[in-house]
Write a protein that holds these residues in place. Structure first.
Motif, PDB file in Angstrom:
ATOM      1  N   GLY A 155       0.862  -1.185   0.000  1.00  0.00           N
ATOM      2  CA  GLY A 155       0.000   0.000   0.000  1.00  0.00           C
ATOM      3  C   GLY A 155       0.893   1.228   0.000  1.00  0.00           C
ATOM      4  N   MET A 208      -0.192  -1.423  -5.232  1.00  0.00           N
ATOM      5  CA  MET A 208      -1.523  -0.842  -5.462  1.00  0.00           C
ATOM      6  C   MET A 208      -1.457   0.610  -5.934  1.00  0.00           C
ATOM      7  SD  MET A 208      -3.662  -3.260  -4.721  1.00  0.00           S
ATOM      8  CE  MET A 208      -5.219  -2.426  -4.428  1.00  0.00           C
ATOM      9  N   TYR A 226      -4.924   5.216  14.477  1.00  0.00           N
ATOM     10  CA  TYR A 226      -5.101   6.353  15.393  1.00  0.00           C
ATOM     11  C   TYR A 226      -4.918   7.650  14.625  1.00  0.00           C
ATOM     12  CZ  TYR A 226      -4.641   3.469  19.642  1.00  0.00           C
ATOM     13  OH  TYR A 226      -4.816   2.558  20.651  1.00  0.00           O
ATOM     14  N   GLN A 270      -6.280  -1.285   8.345  1.00  0.00           N
ATOM     15  CA  GLN A 270      -6.417  -2.682   8.771  1.00  0.00           C
ATOM     16  C   GLN A 270      -5.819  -2.929  10.153  1.00  0.00           C
ATOM     17  OE1 GLN A 270      -6.112  -5.758   5.416  1.00  0.00           O
ATOM     18  NE2 GLN A 270      -5.184  -3.928   4.533  1.00  0.00           N
ATOM     19  N   TYR A 306       1.009  -2.371  19.519  1.00  0.00           N
ATOM     20  CA  TYR A 306       0.168  -1.936  18.394  1.00  0.00           C
ATOM     21  C   TYR A 306       0.659  -2.596  17.109  1.00  0.00           C
ATOM     22  CZ  TYR A 306      -2.279   1.457  15.365  1.00  0.00           C
ATOM     23  OH  TYR A 306      -3.091   2.057  14.430  1.00  0.00           O
ATOM     24  N   GLY A 333      -2.353  -7.558   5.189  1.00  0.00           N
ATOM     25  CA  GLY A 333      -1.613  -8.675   4.611  1.00  0.00           C
ATOM     26  C   GLY A 333      -2.107 -10.040   5.018  1.00  0.00           C
ATOM     27  N   THR A 389       7.928  12.424  11.467  1.00  0.00           N
ATOM     28  CA  THR A 389       8.235  11.117  12.060  1.00  0.00           C
ATOM     29  C   THR A 389       8.654  10.080  11.013  1.00  0.00           C
ATOM     30  OG1 THR A 389       5.907  10.491  11.990  1.00  0.00           O
ATOM     31  CG2 THR A 389       6.692  11.455  14.046  1.00  0.00           C
ATOM     32  N   SER A 421       4.989  -0.020   6.500  1.00  0.00           N
ATOM     33  CA  SER A 421       5.149  -1.076   7.503  1.00  0.00           C
ATOM     34  C   SER A 421       6.567  -0.995   8.056  1.00  0.00           C
ATOM     35  CB  SER A 421       4.937  -2.449   6.854  1.00  0.00           C
ATOM     36  OG  SER A 421       5.598  -3.452   7.598  1.00  0.00           O
ATOM     37  N   GLY A 426      -4.402   9.457   9.111  1.00  0.00           N
ATOM     38  CA  GLY A 426      -3.096   9.373   9.748  1.00  0.00           C
ATOM     39  C   GLY A 426      -2.406  10.713   9.904  1.00  0.00           C
ATOM     40  N   GLY A 468      -0.008   4.832   3.884  1.00  0.00           N
ATOM     41  CA  GLY A 468      -1.068   4.281   3.044  1.00  0.00           C
ATOM     42  C   GLY A 468      -2.327   4.015   3.853  1.00  0.00           C
ATOM     43  N   TYR A 476       2.676  -0.914  14.386  1.00  0.00           N
ATOM     44  CA  TYR A 476       4.124  -0.705  14.537  1.00  0.00           C
ATOM     45  C   TYR A 476       4.741  -2.087  14.697  1.00  0.00           C
ATOM     46  CZ  TYR A 476       2.577   4.063  15.633  1.00  0.00           C
ATOM     47  OH  TYR A 476       1.983   5.304  15.598  1.00  0.00           O
ATOM     48  N   MET A 535      -7.165   1.624  -2.759  1.00  0.00           N
ATOM     49  CA  MET A 535      -6.122   1.337  -1.769  1.00  0.00           C
ATOM     50  C   MET A 535      -4.690   1.641  -2.208  1.00  0.00           C
ATOM     51  SD  MET A 535      -7.431   0.642   1.132  1.00  0.00           S
ATOM     52  CE  MET A 535      -8.505   2.009   0.750  1.00  0.00           C
TER      53      MET A 535
HETATM   54  C1  LIG Z   1       5.860   8.062   9.528  1.00  0.00           C
HETATM   55  C2  LIG Z   1       4.777   7.176  10.039  1.00  0.00           C
HETATM   56  C3  LIG Z   1       3.688   7.737  10.697  1.00  0.00           C
HETATM   57  C4  LIG Z   1       2.654   6.923  11.165  1.00  0.00           C
HETATM   58  N1  LIG Z   1       1.599   7.498  11.799  1.00  0.00           N
HETATM   59  C5  LIG Z   1       0.589   6.713  12.260  1.00  0.00           C
HETATM   60  C6  LIG Z   1      -0.533   7.292  12.918  1.00  0.00           C
HETATM   61  O1  LIG Z   1      -0.650   8.514  13.051  1.00  0.00           O
HETATM   62  N2  LIG Z   1      -1.496   6.456  13.385  1.00  0.00           N
HETATM   63  C7  LIG Z   1      -1.432   5.099  13.208  1.00  0.00           C
HETATM   64  O2  LIG Z   1      -2.346   4.411  13.648  1.00  0.00           O
HETATM   65  N3  LIG Z   1      -0.387   4.529  12.572  1.00  0.00           N
HETATM   66  C8  LIG Z   1       0.621   5.300  12.109  1.00  0.00           C
HETATM   67  N4  LIG Z   1       1.681   4.722  11.473  1.00  0.00           N
HETATM   68  C9  LIG Z   1       1.718   3.269  11.307  1.00  0.00           C
HETATM   69  C10 LIG Z   1       1.023   2.876  10.009  1.00  0.00           C
HETATM   70  O3  LIG Z   1      -0.365   2.903  10.213  1.00  0.00           O
HETATM   71  C11 LIG Z   1       1.444   1.453   9.594  1.00  0.00           C
HETATM   72  O4  LIG Z   1       2.818   1.437   9.352  1.00  0.00           O
HETATM   73  C12 LIG Z   1       0.668   0.960   8.383  1.00  0.00           C
HETATM   74  O5  LIG Z   1       0.806  -0.438   8.304  1.00  0.00           O
HETATM   75  C13 LIG Z   1       1.170   1.574   7.106  1.00  0.00           C
HETATM   76  O6  LIG Z   1       0.355   1.219   6.037  1.00  0.00           O
HETATM   77  P1  LIG Z   1       0.930   1.316   4.551  1.00  0.00           P
HETATM   78  O7  LIG Z   1      -0.153   0.942   3.619  1.00  0.00           O
HETATM   79  O8  LIG Z   1       1.622   2.624   4.370  1.00  0.00           O
HETATM   80  O9  LIG Z   1       2.087   0.242   4.617  1.00  0.00           O
HETATM   81  P2  LIG Z   1       2.429  -1.091   3.800  1.00  0.00           P
HETATM   82  O10 LIG Z   1       3.801  -1.417   4.269  1.00  0.00           O
HETATM   83  O11 LIG Z   1       2.224  -0.919   2.349  1.00  0.00           O
HETATM   84  O12 LIG Z   1       1.379  -2.129   4.349  1.00  0.00           O
HETATM   85  C14 LIG Z   1       1.322  -2.541   5.696  1.00  0.00           C
HETATM   86  C15 LIG Z   1       0.767  -3.971   5.744  1.00  0.00           C
HETATM   87  O13 LIG Z   1      -0.522  -3.999   5.123  1.00  0.00           O
HETATM   88  C16 LIG Z   1      -0.504  -4.860   3.976  1.00  0.00           C
HETATM   89  N5  LIG Z   1      -1.279  -4.236   2.897  1.00  0.00           N
HETATM   90  C17 LIG Z   1      -0.997  -3.090   2.239  1.00  0.00           C
HETATM   91  N6  LIG Z   1      -1.935  -2.836   1.321  1.00  0.00           N
HETATM   92  C18 LIG Z   1      -2.837  -3.834   1.387  1.00  0.00           C
HETATM   93  C19 LIG Z   1      -4.043  -4.124   0.689  1.00  0.00           C
HETATM   94  N7  LIG Z   1      -4.511  -3.325  -0.280  1.00  0.00           N
HETATM   95  N8  LIG Z   1      -4.716  -5.242   1.023  1.00  0.00           N
HETATM   96  C20 LIG Z   1      -4.262  -6.071   1.999  1.00  0.00           C
HETATM   97  N9  LIG Z   1      -3.123  -5.853   2.687  1.00  0.00           N
HETATM   98  C21 LIG Z   1      -2.419  -4.734   2.389  1.00  0.00           C
HETATM   99  C22 LIG Z   1       0.959  -5.026   3.613  1.00  0.00           C
HETATM  100  O14 LIG Z   1       1.198  -6.239   2.919  1.00  0.00           O
HETATM  101  C23 LIG Z   1       1.631  -4.970   4.971  1.00  0.00           C
HETATM  102  O15 LIG Z   1       1.567  -6.221   5.609  1.00  0.00           O
HETATM  103  C24 LIG Z   1       2.728   5.517  10.988  1.00  0.00           C
HETATM  104  C25 LIG Z   1       3.826   4.949  10.327  1.00  0.00           C
HETATM  105  C26 LIG Z   1       4.837   5.769   9.854  1.00  0.00           C
HETATM  106  C27 LIG Z   1       6.004   5.145   9.139  1.00  0.00           C
END
Ligand SMILES: Cc1cc2nc3c(=O)[nH]c(=O)nc-3n(C[C@H](O)[C@H](O)[C@H](O)COP(=O)(O)OP(=O)(O)OC[C@H]3O[C@@H](n4cnc5c(N)ncnc54)[C@H](O)[C@@H]3O)c2cc1C
Length: 488
Positions: A74, A93, A151, A147, A423, A202, A320, A78, A135, A141, A426, A112
């Motif tokens: 996404g 995606m 927060y 999922q 959480y 995932g 961050t 992660s 976020g 993403g 993280y 997504m």
């Molecule tokens: C700088 C930063 C700030 C953040 N701030 C917050 C915050 O304010 N509040 C909070 O709650 N969290 C926060 N997070 C944590 C964040 O919510 C998680 O890291 C989240 O998993 C990121 O999602 P992503 O789609 O960007 O990551 P990805 O690494 O793309 O995905 C995370 C997981 O979801 C899976 N996935 C992705 N897309 C799909 C899909 N379409 N279908 C099924 N599975 C999928 C991936 O395979 C992986 O296992 C923060 C993280 C960072 C790095």
């Protein structure tokens, strides 16, 4: 995978897709694998950039037919890079970013590949003043964030992000396209909707799109602020904060931060401070009066602004990011009152010996509407938590990895007596008893849902639901789990 042997099938898939198929070495391949944490350098054989639900179904079927591991990418935030894999197929995606708003129901449809930035900008441009429960960092993403629970700075006002998820489309590993919401008739679909709200990305299939409830904030602008103190004030100020936050209305969120910040006397010099990021969902005068008791504690620096929430996220959210440096991240869940003198002493001790000036702790101030939902109403089990700290241990030289990982791991291990869990957003491969800490009493039901929707474990990964992986806690720490996406 034997690429030469499968070339004809790869060409056939490429022909069928409306999106793009990239093979290792091709232009755009490495760019598609970029994620926030530069430490993770996994190399799949194929990247499919899906452009339709049909592309997703075709890709799932292709990966299964050819015995390829598949992970979904996404926003790529992660902490462990579970969206990538070695030698398999990454379903990227990023081409699927359509967004639309139904002004009557105040619902946003979003695909997504979108990140929070896309939704904030879309809503700013809509001129409606509506806000998503999204976020703090705009490049995160929506798929992974939602999922895991999600927060937002305004979760105390409106609940977790998943409490504002109306429906979603999920392609399960059997290729079925399922429309999921709370009123699904099919019990399997109802279970999946439950699991997708806090069970972690995932695990369940590929989420294609979501429909989110968005809100009109209490006032056009919010009071936002940064307040900092010197570390020697920690016992006094955090001890006060621990009690004071219990008196605040749901509209006020006071997040914590401890790391380097510009010195007020010479902003070119950075000094270690701790303090608070404040968001008040209401007018500035009321917000400022609520802050008065904290300001009486004599902070080193204070800055307050009245701006819209999306503007605040776009201006501050990148602070961050790991941003391609190397990072190791741990989290914890603290109940109300958990900032005891003993807990604060652990923060003081480890921040006094932090090996990298790039590292910091931030914590979410939870509660409010988040806590008004039962622990088992969604898969997110930590409704009672008040503070959600994460440490971001960040370094640049590969040779510094062990010192920085061990520091953060020891830090949050020493905090365990003050935690009630961790959480999943993280996600930390070195966390002992991780499944229990992420999911508490919801884990047995998550296991049932996983067995029903993915009986052959096609989407299994190192810390996927159902994985028996448990990191070795003996010293010196085994760092290998940081680099693996799958249980061997
Ligand atoms: C700088 C930063 C700030 C953040 N701030 C917050 C915050 O304010 N509040 C909070 O709650 N969290 C926060 N997070 C944590 C964040 O919510 C998680 O890291 C989240 O998993 C990121 O999602 P992503 O789609 O960007 O990551 P990805 O690494 O793309 O995905 C995370 C997981 O979801 C899976 N996935 C992705 N897309 C799909 C899909 N379409 N279908 C099924 N599975 C999928 C991936 O395979 C992986 O296992 C923060 C993280 C960072 C790095």
């Amino acid at each position: 995978m034997d690429m030469a042997a499968d070339q004809a099938q790869i060409d056939e898939l490429r022909r069928q897709l409306s999106g793009t198929l990239l093979v290792s070495g091709q232009a755009g391949f490495q760019q598609a694998l970029k994620i926030d944490n530069g430490r993770v350098q996994l190399q799949p054989s194929l990247v499919v950039q899906a452009n339709s639900t049909r592309d997703i179904v075709l890709t799932l079927q292709f990966a299964q037919r050819h015995g390829l591991r598949l992970t979904v990418k996404g926003g790529g935030h992660s902490a462990t890079g579970y969206c990538l894999n070695d030698d398999g197929l990454v379903l990227d995606m990023s081409l699927m970013r359509a967004i639309s708003l139904d002004r009557d129901t105040r619902r946003v449809f979003v695909q997504m590949g979108a990140r929070w930035h896309d939704v904030y900008v879309y809503l700013i441009n809509s001129g409606t003043g509506l806000i998503p429960i999204g976020g703090g960092c705009p490049t995160v993403g929506i798929a992974g964030f939602m999922q895991g629970g999600g927060y937002s700075f305004v979760s105390r006002s409106y609940g977790m992000s998943i409490d504002n998820l109306v429906s979603l489309t999920l392609v399960t590993v059997d290729g079925q396209v399922r429309k999921l919401d709370a009123d699904c008739q099919d019990p399997t679909d109802r279970d999946l909707f439950w699991a997708c709200r806090g069970g972690g990305g995932g695990n369940w299939g590929v989420v294609v799109d979501m429909t989110l409830q968005v809100h009109a904030p209490a006032t056009d602008t919010m009071l936002t602020g940064q307040i900092r103190f010197l570390p020697d004030r920690a016992q006094d100020v955090l001890g006060f904060y621990n009690q004071w936050v219990e008196t605040l209305p749901d509209e006020m969120a006071v997040y914590g931060i401890w790391g380097m910040s510009p010195s007020p006397s010479d902003p070119t010099v950075k000094i270690q401070t701790f303090g608070f990021t404040v968001i008040y969902n209401g007018n500035a005068t009321t917000g400022a009066s609520l802050l008065a008791p904290l300001l009486e504690k004599g902070p080193l620096t204070v800055s307050l602004n009245a701006i819209t929430l999306p503007d605040f996220e776009l201006l501050n959210g990148a602070s961050t990011l790991v941003d391609n440096r190397s990072a190791y991240i741990c989290s914890g869940m603290m109940m109300p009152g958990a900032f005891t003198p003993d807990a604060i002493a652990v923060f003081e001790r480890y921040m006094a010996s932090v090996p990298s000036t790039d590292s910091f702790i931030v914590w979410t101030h939870a509660g409010g509407k988040v806590s008004q939902v039962a622990d088992d109403a969604t898969a997110f089990a930590h409704r009672g938590a008040r503070f959600v700290p994460e440490v971001k241990s960040i370094w640049t030289n590969a040779s510094d990895a062990r010192a920085n990982v061990e520091w953060a791991h020891a830090f949050f291990t020493d905090l365990q007596p003050h935690f009630v869990g961790a959480y999943v957003n993280y996600i930390d491969p070195l966390l002992a008893d991780w499944a229990n800490r992420y999911y508490l009493g919801n884990y047995p039901r998550l296991l049932d849902v996983k067995r029903a929707c993915d009986p052959d474990g096609f989407m299994d990964f190192q810390q996927g639901v159902g994985s028996a992986f448990e990191p070795d806690q003996s010293q010196p720490l085994d760092l290998a789990p940081l680099n693996r996406s799958f249980v061997d």
